[in-house]
Design a protein around this motif. Structure first.
Motif, PDB file in Angstrom:
ATOM      1  N   ARG A 243       0.964  -1.604  -0.053  1.00 44.08           N
ATOM      2  CA  ARG A 243       0.366  -0.494   0.109  1.00 44.08           C
ATOM      3  C   ARG A 243       0.674   1.439  -0.006  1.00 44.08           C
ATOM      4  NH1 ARG A 243      -5.477   1.181   3.899  1.00 44.08           N
ATOM      5  NH2 ARG A 243      -6.100   2.763   2.663  1.00 44.08           N
ATOM      6  N   TYR A 244       2.057   1.153   0.797  1.00 48.41           N
ATOM      7  CA  TYR A 244       2.613   2.630   0.869  1.00 48.41           C
ATOM      8  C   TYR A 244       3.884   2.632   0.280  1.00 48.41           C
ATOM      9  CZ  TYR A 244      -1.079   3.128   4.135  1.00 48.41           C
ATOM     10  OH  TYR A 244      -2.387   3.322   4.921  1.00 48.41           O
ATOM     11  N   VAL A 251       7.495   2.825   3.883  1.00 45.01           N
ATOM     12  CA  VAL A 251       6.490   2.953   4.318  1.00 45.01           C
ATOM     13  C   VAL A 251       6.203   4.126   6.029  1.00 45.01           C
ATOM     14  CG1 VAL A 251       4.561   0.984   5.799  1.00 45.01           C
ATOM     15  CG2 VAL A 251       5.523   0.738   3.832  1.00 45.01           C
ATOM     16  N   THR A 254       6.772   7.466   4.753  1.00 43.08           N
ATOM     17  CA  THR A 254       5.546   7.387   4.371  1.00 43.08           C
ATOM     18  C   THR A 254       4.389   8.029   4.597  1.00 43.08           C
ATOM     19  OG1 THR A 254       6.135   6.096   2.039  1.00 43.08           O
ATOM     20  CG2 THR A 254       3.946   7.154   2.423  1.00 43.08           C
ATOM     21  N   LEU A 255       4.306   7.436   6.071  1.00 40.55           N
ATOM     22  CA  LEU A 255       2.939   7.753   6.755  1.00 40.55           C
ATOM     23  C   LEU A 255       3.423   8.691   7.504  1.00 40.55           C
ATOM     24  CD1 LEU A 255       1.859   4.171   7.698  1.00 40.55           C
ATOM     25  CD2 LEU A 255       0.793   5.756   7.113  1.00 40.55           C
ATOM     26  N   GLU A 258       2.700  12.100   6.174  1.00 44.99           N
ATOM     27  CA  GLU A 258       1.692  12.486   5.728  1.00 44.99           C
ATOM     28  C   GLU A 258       0.842  13.472   6.909  1.00 44.99           C
ATOM     29  OE1 GLU A 258      -0.041   9.506   4.537  1.00 44.99           O
ATOM     30  OE2 GLU A 258      -0.007   8.726   2.134  1.00 44.99           O
TER      31      GLU A 258
END
Ligand SMILES: Nc1ncnc2c1ncn2[C@@H]1O[C@H](COP(=O)(O)OP(=O)(O)OP(=O)(O)O)[C@@H](O)[C@H]1O
Ligand SMILES: [Mg+2]
Length: 268
Positions: A243-244, A251, A254-255, A258
């Protein structure tokens, strides 16, 4: 499981966290720090759940609430169906926590500390001492180090004693707050192998926080990414990557990235 541990029905999850929150008052700046904000998670038996997050994101606070050491402001935590506040003593027999700032009697030797801990958990002493020696040997701590005061051991060596203590008492739920931080690569690998073995041989459920992405990937069935006291995502490493981003590290960024952008947009 030893005689002092409560009987646990098979169908209840090892851990159920419902909407927990914890804020601390920052004394000097007189503001509230929201360390954990509305986290819920259910950990089935036998799972290894990883918690990844930047410094100050709430990992230790969350684990301390699971371990009955901190009372949530709101929400609840159940360990094998037992509310941690209402059944604190029973819950303490079902969990074991290892943290970087391991609590020991530093003037006593590893052997004495382990004997004390096993007395506390009701494991017969001679049995326990043999097992302690076995475990420490497996973790690569020379046996003569068992006989010197803990304050004379390095941080990594003390960490191994803390892990041995947790394993000795046949824990059903292990709460590991950065158990491999400060260990050399060989020791880290030994501890990781041992964690996997404990899960396999002791039917243990494990919650582990770490800053090591490879470790998370190697050990964890699911990984939660925590930031500013909230879970940004929780899933298997494979699903998170699908997903990321291609690696767990990407990941993570990204999280976390964000979340940073959201915070800026919200003017936080
Ligand atoms: N006893 C306390 N009093 C005041 N603030 C606290 C206390 N304990 C934690 N905090 C604050 O709560 C937030 C979360 O801290 P926590 O120790 O849970 O983070 P962490 O994710 O474990 O960080 P690290 O990766 O550095 O171990 C931080 O902002 C910290 O300063
Ligand atoms: Mg911490």
């Amino acid at each position: 499981m030893n005689a002092n541990q409560p009987v646990v029905p098979l169908d209840v999850p090892a851990l159920a966290v419902h909407h927990v929150q914890k804020a601390f008052r920052d004394k000097r700046q007189r503001r509230l720090v929201n360390a954990v904000q509305d986290i819920s998670v259910v950990v089935p038996r036998g799972e290894i759940l990883g918690i990844l997050g930047p410094n100050g994101s709430g990992k230790s606070t969350l684990i301390r609430m699971m371990a009955t050491l901190l009372v949530p402001d709101t929400g609840s935590v159940e360990v094998f169906g037992l509310d941690v506040l209402k059944h604190r003593l029973e819950v303490r027999r079902l969990i074991n926590r290892v943290s970087v700032e391991a609590s020991f009697f530093k003037k006593l030797t590893a052997e004495e500390n382990l004997a004390y801990a096993t007395g506390l958990y009701g494991v017969p002493n001679r049995d326990a001492q043999r097992r302690a020696r076995d475990i420490l040997e497996r973790l690569g701590l020379p046996s003569h180090k068992l006989k010197v005061p803990l304050e004379q051991l390095s941080r990594g060596q003390q960490q191994k004693v803390a892990i041995a203590r947790a394993l000795l008492t046949s824990p059903t739920l292990m709460l590991l707050d950065e158990p491999t931080t400060g260990l050399d690569p060989k020791s880290r690998r030994e501890v990781q192998d041992f964690i996997l073995e404990v899960r396999r041989t002791h039917d243990a459920t494990i919650v582990i926080s770490t800053h090591d992405m490879d470790e998370a990937e190697r050990l964890c069935d699911r990984v939660a990414i925590i930031n500013h006291g909230r879970f940004e995502a929780i899933d298997t490493p494979a699903s998170l990557k699908a997903r990321y981003g291609p690696t767990l590290e990407s990941v993570f960024f990204t999280l976390i990235g964000e979340a940073l952008e959201d915070a800026l947009e919200d003017g936080v």
